[in-house]
Design a protein around this motif. Sequence first.
Motif, mmCIF file in Angstrom:
data_model
loop_
_atom_site.group_PDB
_atom_site.id
_atom_site.type_symbol
_atom_site.label_atom_id
_atom_site.label_comp_id
_atom_site.label_asym_id
_atom_site.label_seq_id
_atom_site.Cartn_x
_atom_site.Cartn_y
_atom_site.Cartn_z
ATOM 1 N N LEU B 95 -45.840 -50.307 22.600
ATOM 2 C CA LEU B 95 -46.712 -50.212 21.135
ATOM 3 C C LEU B 95 -46.504 -48.847 20.672
ATOM 4 C CD1 LEU B 95 -48.382 -52.382 19.804
ATOM 5 C CD2 LEU B 95 -50.384 -51.258 20.733
ATOM 6 N N LEU B 96 -46.327 -47.801 21.660
ATOM 7 C CA LEU B 96 -46.175 -46.465 21.212
ATOM 8 C C LEU B 96 -44.872 -46.299 20.696
ATOM 9 C CD1 LEU B 96 -46.868 -43.527 21.278
ATOM 10 C CD2 LEU B 96 -45.904 -43.565 23.670
ATOM 11 N N GLY B 99 -44.284 -48.478 17.492
ATOM 12 C CA GLY B 99 -45.402 -48.073 16.427
ATOM 13 C C GLY B 99 -44.991 -46.813 15.851
ATOM 14 N N VAL B 100 -44.910 -45.919 16.713
ATOM 15 C CA VAL B 100 -44.560 -44.380 16.121
ATOM 16 C C VAL B 100 -43.299 -44.485 15.824
ATOM 17 C CG1 VAL B 100 -44.446 -41.976 16.801
ATOM 18 C CG2 VAL B 100 -46.434 -43.379 17.750
ATOM 19 N N LEU B 103 -42.699 -46.068 12.425
ATOM 20 C CA LEU B 103 -43.656 -45.475 11.295
ATOM 21 C C LEU B 103 -42.557 -44.179 10.928
ATOM 22 C CD1 LEU B 103 -46.065 -45.270 9.732
ATOM 23 C CD2 LEU B 103 -46.913 -43.673 11.299
#
Lengths: 431, 299
Positions: B95-96, B99-100, B103
């Motif tokens: 997820l990290l 997600g990051v 983004l």
Amino acid sequence: MKAKLLAVVLAAALCAACTSDPGDDGQGAPPGGKVELSFWSWAPNIDKTVDAWNAGHPDIHVTLSKQAGGGDIVTKLLTAAKAGNPPDLAQVEYQSLPTLVSNDVLADIAREAAPVKDKFADGVWQQVTLGTDAVYAIPQDSGPMMLYYRTDEFARLGLSVPKTWDEFARTARAVRQKAPKKYLTTFSANDPGWFTGLAQQAGAAWWGIDGETWKVSVNDAATRKVADYWGGLVAEGAVDKQPMYTPAWNKALNDGTLIAWPSAIWAPGVLAGNAPATKGKWAMAPMPQWTAGENRTGSWGGSSTGVTAASKNKAAAVKFAAWMNADPAATDLLISQSAIYPAARAAQSSPLLAQPPAFFAGQKDFYPSAKAIAETASGFVWGPNVNVAYDTYKDAFGKAITGRTPFAGAVDTMQAATVADMQKNGFKVAS
Amino acid sequence: MTALAPSVPVHDDADPRAPRRRAPRRAAWLPTVVLLIGAIYCLLPVAWVLAASTKGGSSLFTSFTFAPGGDLPANLGDLSAYSGGIYWKWMLNTLLYAGVGGLLSALVSGLSGYTLAKYRFAGRSVIFNVLLAGVLVPGVTLAIPQYLLLAEVGLTDTYWAVLLPNILSPYGIYLARIYAAAAVPDTVLEAARTDGASEGRIFGRVALPMMLPGLVTVFLFQFVAIWNNFLLPFVMLSDDDKFPVTVGLFTLLNQGQTVPALYSVVIVGVLISILPLIALFLTLQRYWRLDLVSGSVKG
């Protein structure tokens, strides 16, 4: 509304970042004066053994990193060593040691490892010295080969356990005749380690070193004999030709399509995991022999703990490796938690091995007979490019099976590829 | 399905007055059938994962493929218990990274795409052509060189090792440029300049909101690409605490010959790992479609 939704999603992602980042950094920070070691391994539940070490040795802390097994770890070690950041210790299969040694990944730990030398059988110790005065790893487990068979199916089909390879071939044909849907076993073009073990039993010697010159004979008479034998069985349809370690293979073991498996000491664990439906229906016997009355076997699998040349704390690393593989407290954990058959002699007499594996509950003398079989394993010198020989095995035998060509040709291909690769990498190879 | 096709012309013959009205309806069967086959083709493996995740080790290979079993809770328990629940740590890591990484990649792509679309500067077309060539280079071929480069600066086996290579996405920049050229009218920018807004402010306050639907697409693409990426983290990371779920599950499946592969644990792990992707698509898809409509009104 829309912007809010996006903000929520992104905030969630960012939040995952803030919760998982600092927690990890905190773990890595060593308290003052403590030696930090990193250790790569793929053995299941080996974290239990590492935890036991950390609990008893506050001055040397080992951080375990679980890796993918076998060949993958070698590739990663080579890349990491090239980049200058390998771990301090790594689990390495015996046949990969020369590859890592010739790439300067592993350190010579002969001086530090001397105290534990006599805890291991000479044949096992020879595997980590590569026949030199150096010592490149501490042996962890060994994989003497034996024959596993389904007692219920053998009884039902009226078969007796083959003692020679001739009998094995006859049994294979009998299975086809009595139960056309079943096979005695399968020949796998996907498992070079398995074939190498069979060749070892026949007396093959693929590599040898004399001074600086290598002698390579992957296609020696013994190997050709083994290849021709299996090639004949595959050609007449007496054995199956599907690879091992696939879901289809699991299914065949589970539903009794395959009723025997020439494998190694660790097979009970694999069978328990991959064919749980057959619990209690298997038995183990010595490998069929090439000459009646003989008593020999090969090895499949088995690994050791190496210390890397780049490690800054070699002495501490060897201390850990020696403890893990020779100290009864550690080897008992390896036996009970990681299902490892230890290489250390004393560990093989552990009370934990007095009982047969749960999957073989009916065979009371499982470990005593396994120990007797282990004594008959042939020694073997591994060359610096086992990976090339193994990759060529998969290629050449795969082609021989689909193209229905003799297996001896595949062995010749292995020899040619192995020699060519060694010459390309600057090894002197005697012709 | 083949039985349905001949029945339609029969109807046509019986009713010769309305062949024109029937023709498009008959033609509509074919796309439906083709799409249905496509949907089955795509969903069958998912159905397999669903069914298989409910089976224990022994029934997995012996029972009928799509017959569900009763071992889902046991499998979930095994998965959570494996090595002290490290699977959930892998999920958080994924997820990290996704997600990051997604983004930052969307932001960088938006900025570069906008710059390439709206400014005239020396080397603009060269940069764009190099980027286009970058779209054609598969990420797989870059993993090893990236590893050696990051090893030079001592960043391997860190979160950055997986994040940094994912931030710059040629395809994302390409998409953002196309989208900026279409969605941000030059007249709006000129009006903003006349009002005295700085270039940074114009991008942040005027262009970025207009490009948002396009950037969501870039984010989604990149998010899914990172989520499913295997080779880069496999090469970069050695500490299993930092593994994403793809690499972690691989280590469970590939433990060498001496250890049985943990099929049922891996399958249930795979099932859980695709749930967030499905959820993300369902939520962002709605958002994305709405804004494509509002974007066209603005343009």
